[in-house]
Write a protein that holds these residues in place. Structure first.
Motif, PDB file in Angstrom:
ATOM      1  N   SER A  44       0.818  -1.214   0.000  1.00  0.00           N
ATOM      2  CA  SER A  44       0.000   0.000   0.000  1.00  0.00           C
ATOM      3  C   SER A  44       0.852   1.265   0.000  1.00  0.00           C
ATOM      4  CB  SER A  44      -0.972   0.005   1.183  1.00  0.00           C
ATOM      5  OG  SER A  44      -0.274   0.102   2.393  1.00  0.00           O
ATOM      6  N   VAL A  47       2.092   1.368  -3.914  1.00  0.00           N
ATOM      7  CA  VAL A  47       1.216   0.938  -4.988  1.00  0.00           C
ATOM      8  C   VAL A  47       1.255   1.911  -6.170  1.00  0.00           C
ATOM      9  CG1 VAL A  47      -0.925   1.945  -4.121  1.00  0.00           C
ATOM     10  CG2 VAL A  47      -1.011  -0.166  -5.402  1.00  0.00           C
ATOM     11  N   GLY A  48       1.338   3.199  -5.893  1.00  0.00           N
ATOM     12  CA  GLY A  48       1.404   4.186  -6.973  1.00  0.00           C
ATOM     13  C   GLY A  48       2.681   4.063  -7.787  1.00  0.00           C
ATOM     14  N   ALA A  51       2.505   0.878  -9.905  1.00  0.00           N
ATOM     15  CA  ALA A  51       1.650   1.096 -11.077  1.00  0.00           C
ATOM     16  C   ALA A  51       2.385   1.918 -12.129  1.00  0.00           C
ATOM     17  CB  ALA A  51       0.358   1.789 -10.669  1.00  0.00           C
ATOM     18  N   PRO A  72      -9.103   3.556 -15.499  1.00  0.00           N
ATOM     19  CA  PRO A  72      -9.028   3.524 -14.035  1.00  0.00           C
ATOM     20  C   PRO A  72      -9.907   2.398 -13.491  1.00  0.00           C
ATOM     21  CG  PRO A  72      -9.298   5.773 -14.800  1.00  0.00           C
ATOM     22  CD  PRO A  72      -9.467   4.882 -16.008  1.00  0.00           C
ATOM     23  N   SER A  75      -9.616   1.898  -7.637  1.00  0.00           N
ATOM     24  CA  SER A  75      -8.808   2.101  -6.431  1.00  0.00           C
ATOM     25  C   SER A  75      -7.344   2.041  -6.831  1.00  0.00           C
ATOM     26  CB  SER A  75      -9.099   1.037  -5.372  1.00  0.00           C
ATOM     27  OG  SER A  75      -8.531  -0.208  -5.743  1.00  0.00           O
ATOM     28  N   ALA A  76      -6.480   2.546  -5.980  1.00  0.00           N
ATOM     29  CA  ALA A  76      -5.045   2.527  -6.285  1.00  0.00           C
ATOM     30  C   ALA A  76      -4.529   1.096  -6.403  1.00  0.00           C
ATOM     31  CB  ALA A  76      -4.274   3.287  -5.207  1.00  0.00           C
ATOM     32  N   ASP A  79      -5.799  -0.331  -9.678  1.00  0.00           N
ATOM     33  CA  ASP A  79      -5.051   0.279 -10.781  1.00  0.00           C
ATOM     34  C   ASP A  79      -3.677  -0.372 -10.932  1.00  0.00           C
ATOM     35  OD1 ASP A  79      -7.118   2.039 -11.344  1.00  0.00           O
ATOM     36  OD2 ASP A  79      -6.186   3.731 -10.293  1.00  0.00           O
ATOM     37  N   ALA A  80      -3.019  -0.635  -9.809  1.00  0.00           N
ATOM     38  CA  ALA A  80      -1.696  -1.269  -9.857  1.00  0.00           C
ATOM     39  C   ALA A  80      -1.792  -2.687 -10.401  1.00  0.00           C
ATOM     40  CB  ALA A  80      -1.051  -1.264  -8.484  1.00  0.00           C
TER      41      ALA A  80
END
Length: 122
Positions: A44, A47-48, A51, A72, A75-76, A79-80
């Motif tokens: 978490s 994750v950005g 991705a 999209p 959620s993050a 997305d990842a």
């Protein structure tokens, strides 16, 4: 740093995508809840970045990046997961290795460190 078996990476990412929590994932994997909780915290926090890395690799491999970019996912984490699996799709299409499992390609790309601390590098 520890390299996790790609099967563990696959299951954790897929179960996260389904909205499973640490307790349920730990039961499924037969791992201590504290271990799984640590993986999820690590995931978490980055994750950005994960991705972004896999999206960049996906675009670099794709013949037509506009056709492979996922919408999209809501959620993050989702997305990842989409970026990671999209990368594998683009890698298979580019290399012609159509039968290579998604998570084997993902594991190879990140040297088995998808859930390891410090990956991807900042």
């Amino acid at each position: 740093m520890h390299s996790w078996p790609f099967a563990v990476e696959q299951l954790v990412d897929e179960l996260l995508g389904l909205g499973w929590g640490s307790r349920r994932i730990a039961e499924r994997l037969g791992r201590p809840v504290t271990t799984v909780r640590g993986w999820l915290r690590c995931w978490s926090r980055r994750v950005g970045r994960t991705a972004a890395v896999f999206t960049a690799w996906m675009v670099a491999l794709a013949d037509d990046p506009a056709q492979v970019l996922p919408a999209p996912a809501g959620s993050a984490v989702a997305d990842a997961v989409c970026a990671v699996t999209g990368f594998a799709f683009a890698a298979r299409a580019r290399s012609g290795m159509l039968r290579v499992p998604t998570w084997l390609l993902v594991s190879a790309a990140c040297h088995g460190r998808l859930l390891a601390p410090g990956w991807p590098p900042a």
